[in-house]
Design an enzyme around this catalytic site. Structure first.
Site, PDB file in Angstrom:
ATOM      1  CG  ASN A 122      -2.203   0.800   0.899  1.00  0.00           C
ATOM      2  OD1 ASN A 122      -2.244   1.753   0.021  1.00  0.00           O
ATOM      3  ND2 ASN A 122      -3.107   0.700   2.086  1.00  0.00           N
ATOM      4  CG  HIS A 154      -5.535  -0.053  10.104  1.00  0.00           C
ATOM      5  ND1 HIS A 154      -4.471   0.620  10.138  1.00  0.00           N
ATOM      6  CD2 HIS A 154      -5.902  -0.475   9.074  1.00  0.00           C
ATOM      7  CE1 HIS A 154      -3.880   0.494   8.885  1.00  0.00           C
ATOM      8  NE2 HIS A 154      -4.873  -0.062   8.110  1.00  0.00           N
TER       9      HIS A 154
END
Length: 436
Positions: free
Chosen positions: A313, A344
Site C-alpha cells: 500500500n 485502523h
C-alpha cells in the site's frame, strides 16, 4: 480500499467493488468532457463533487453523515487556523472524530454483539481515507506548499467563499477517490482538474483497462484458491505444523483480495483522467507521478520484511512516513505502527498485529545488516535469499492473519499455534543482535 479490515474482508470488498464498478462510466465521461473542453473548471469540480455525493449516498446510506461532518469540520479548521497550528488542529479533530466512529462500531460488535450493517464499515473506510487527505493537506499548508486563504479584500464576498470551498470539498469527496484509490496531494489534484491542454488519453484508458482486467483475473484466481484452502476457522482444530498451512493459505486469499481491489481502485482513478502526465510546464509538485499502491511483483518476491512494508500500500506507507515517522523524535518506527493501529480502529488483533510488525521490521533491519555481509559465494547468497524469502512470507502471513482477527479467542489460538515460531525466531535474533 487500501486498509486492513476484519475477517469479513472479502465480503466488504465485494460490496465496495460493485459501487466502484458503477462509477466507471461516469469517470470515463468526466475524462472525455474535460479533454473536449466542454466543462469549465468550476463545472469539473461540481461534476466530481456531485458524483461523490451520489456514490456516498448509494454506498453508505444515512452513514454518509459521518463523512459530511468530517468534511465540514476539516474545512472550518483549515480556513480558521493559521499555518503554524493548522496541522495540529486538523490532526486532533479528524482523529478524534474517526476514533469516536470506530468506538461506535466496537460498541455495536463487542458490547451489543450485533453484526454491523455493511454500510457502516464502508463509511468508516471512506472516513479513514479522508483522514489521509485532510492531514496531508494540513501538512502542505504548514510547510507553505499550499495556500488556501483568501486575500483580505475578498473575504467579504460570499461568492468567493463558495468558489474557494469548491476545490477543497471536491478533493475530500470526489467520487474516483472516495472509496479507494492512491492518495494524491491537493496541489496535484487541482492541477489535474484544471489541466485543459491534454486530449482524451487512449493510453490512460488502456492503462485503466489493464488494471481492471488484472483485478478481475485476481478475483477469479482468489475464488479458485478459496476452493482448495483450509478455512481460517480450522485454526481451532489444527495441530502442530498443519496450522502453518492453514495460516499461509488463508493469508494468500487475503492478499489476493487486497491486490484485486487496489487494482480496481487504481483503474477508476486512471479512467477519470487523474493520472495524466502534466508535463514540465506544470508546477513540480503537481508534475510528480502519482504513487500507485499495487506492486505485486515486489511484494511477492522480496526477501525483507522492511521491503514488504515499504511496498505494501505504497501511498499509505509514504503518508505514514511523512505524518508520523519523520515527525517523531524518539522511536519513530514504533510510533508509526502504533498510530497505524489507532488509525485502523484499535481492534485487539490490529493492536497486536501492528506492534508485532514493528518488532519484525526492526529485527529484519538488524538481521540483514549482520548476515547480508556473511554470504560471499553465489551459492551462499542464493541460500540466504531463499531462506529469508520463506521467512518473510511466513511472518507477513502471521501478521496479516493477526490483524484480520476480531475474536480474542481466535487471536489466542493463533498465538498458541506453531505459527508463532516464525516471529519468535525474529524476536530472538533481535535480542541477540542488540546484545551483540
Amino acid at each position: 480500499m487500501r486498509v486492513f479490515m476484519n475477517w469479513q474482508t472479502p465480503f466488504f470488498f465485494q460490496a465496495t467493488a460493485l459501487y466502484q464498478l458503477a462509477a466507471f462510466p461516469f469517470a470515463i465521461l468526466f475524462h472525455y468532457l474535460c479533454a473536449s473542453g466542454n466543462l469549465s473548471i468550476n463545472a469539473r469540480y461540481t461534476f466530481l463533487l456531485v458524483g461523490g455525493f451520489l456514490l456516498a449516498w448509494a454506498a453508505m446510506g444515512c452513514y454518509v453523515l459521518l463523512l459530511l461532518i468530517s468534511a465540514i469540520s476539516s474545512f472550518a479548521v483549515i480556513h480558521s487556523t493559521g499555518p503554524q497550528q493548522v496541522h495540529t488542529w486538523a490532526f486532533f479533530i479528524q482523529m478524534t472524530w474517526q476514533t469516536l466512529c470506530h468506538l461506535g462500531l466496537h460498541y455495536k460488535e463487542y458490547y451489543l454483539q450485533e453484526a454491523a450493517c455493511i454500510r457502516l464499515p464502508i463509511a468508516l473506510s471512506a472516513l479513514m481515507l479522508m483522514t489521509q487527505k485532510v492531514t496531508s493537506l494540513a501538512l502542505d499548508i504548514h510547510e507553505n506548499k499550499v495556500r488556501v486563504g483568501l486575500p483580505s479584500e475578498e473575504r467579504r464576498s460570499c461568492c468567493c467563499h463558495l468558489l474557494q470551498a469548491l476545490p477543497l470539498c471536491t478533493y475530500l469527496l470526489c467520487f474516483p477517490t472516495l472509496l479507494g484509490g492512491p492518495l494524491c496531494s491537493f496541489c496535484r489534484f487541482q492541477a489535474w482538474v484544471r489541466y485543459s491542454e491534454a486530449p482524451f488519453s487512449p493510453g490512460l484508458l488502456w492503462a485503466a483497462t489493464r488494471k481492471g482486467l488484472g483485478a478481475l483475473t485476481l478475483g477469479l484466481l482468489n475464488n479458485i484458491v478459496r476452493g482448495y484452502i483450509s478455512p481460517l476457522d480450522d485454526l481451532i482444530d489444527c495441530t502442530h505444523f498443519d496450522c502453518v498451512y492453514v495460516m499461509w493459505t488463508s493469508a494468500l486469499s487475503f492478499r489476493l483480495t487486497y491486490y484485486s481491489h487496489w487494482l480496481l481502485d487504481e483503474s477508476l482513478f486512471l479512467a477519470a483522467g487523474l493520472g495524466l502526465d502534466l508535463g514540465h510546464h506544470q508546477h513540480s509538485a503537481a508534475a510528480d507521478g502519482v504513487v500507485m499502491d499495487t506492486d505485486i511483483w515486489t511484494l511477492e518476491t522480496t526477501n525483507t520484511i522492511a521491503g514488504f512494508t515499504r511496498t505494501w500500500n505504497k501511498s499509505t506507507a509514504q503518508w505514514l512516513r511523512r505524518l508520523i515517522f519523520q515527525q517523531s523524535s524518539s522511536h519513530p518506527l514504533l510510533a508509526t505502527f502504533a498510530f497505524s493501529a489507532w488509525w485502523h480502529g484499535l481492534h485487539p488483533g490490529q493492536v497486536f498485529g501492528f506492534l508485532c510488525w514493528a518488532l519484525m521490521v526492526e529485527a529484519d533491519y538488524r538481521f540483514h545488516r549482520f548476515f547480508g555481509s556473511v554470504a560471499k559465494s553465489r551459492l551462499q547468497r542464493l541460500l540466504y535469499q531463499t531462506v529469508t524469502w520463506c521467512h518473510t512470507q511466513l511472518v507477513v502471513a502471521y501478521i496479516l492473519i493477526a490483524v484480520e482477527m476480531r475474536s480474542v479467542s481466535m487471536l489466542w489460538r493463533l498465538l498458541s499455534s506453531y505459527n508463532s515460531f516464525f516471529p519468535l525466531v525474529s524476536v530472538t535474533g533481535l535480542l541477540l543482535l542488540v546484545k551483540k
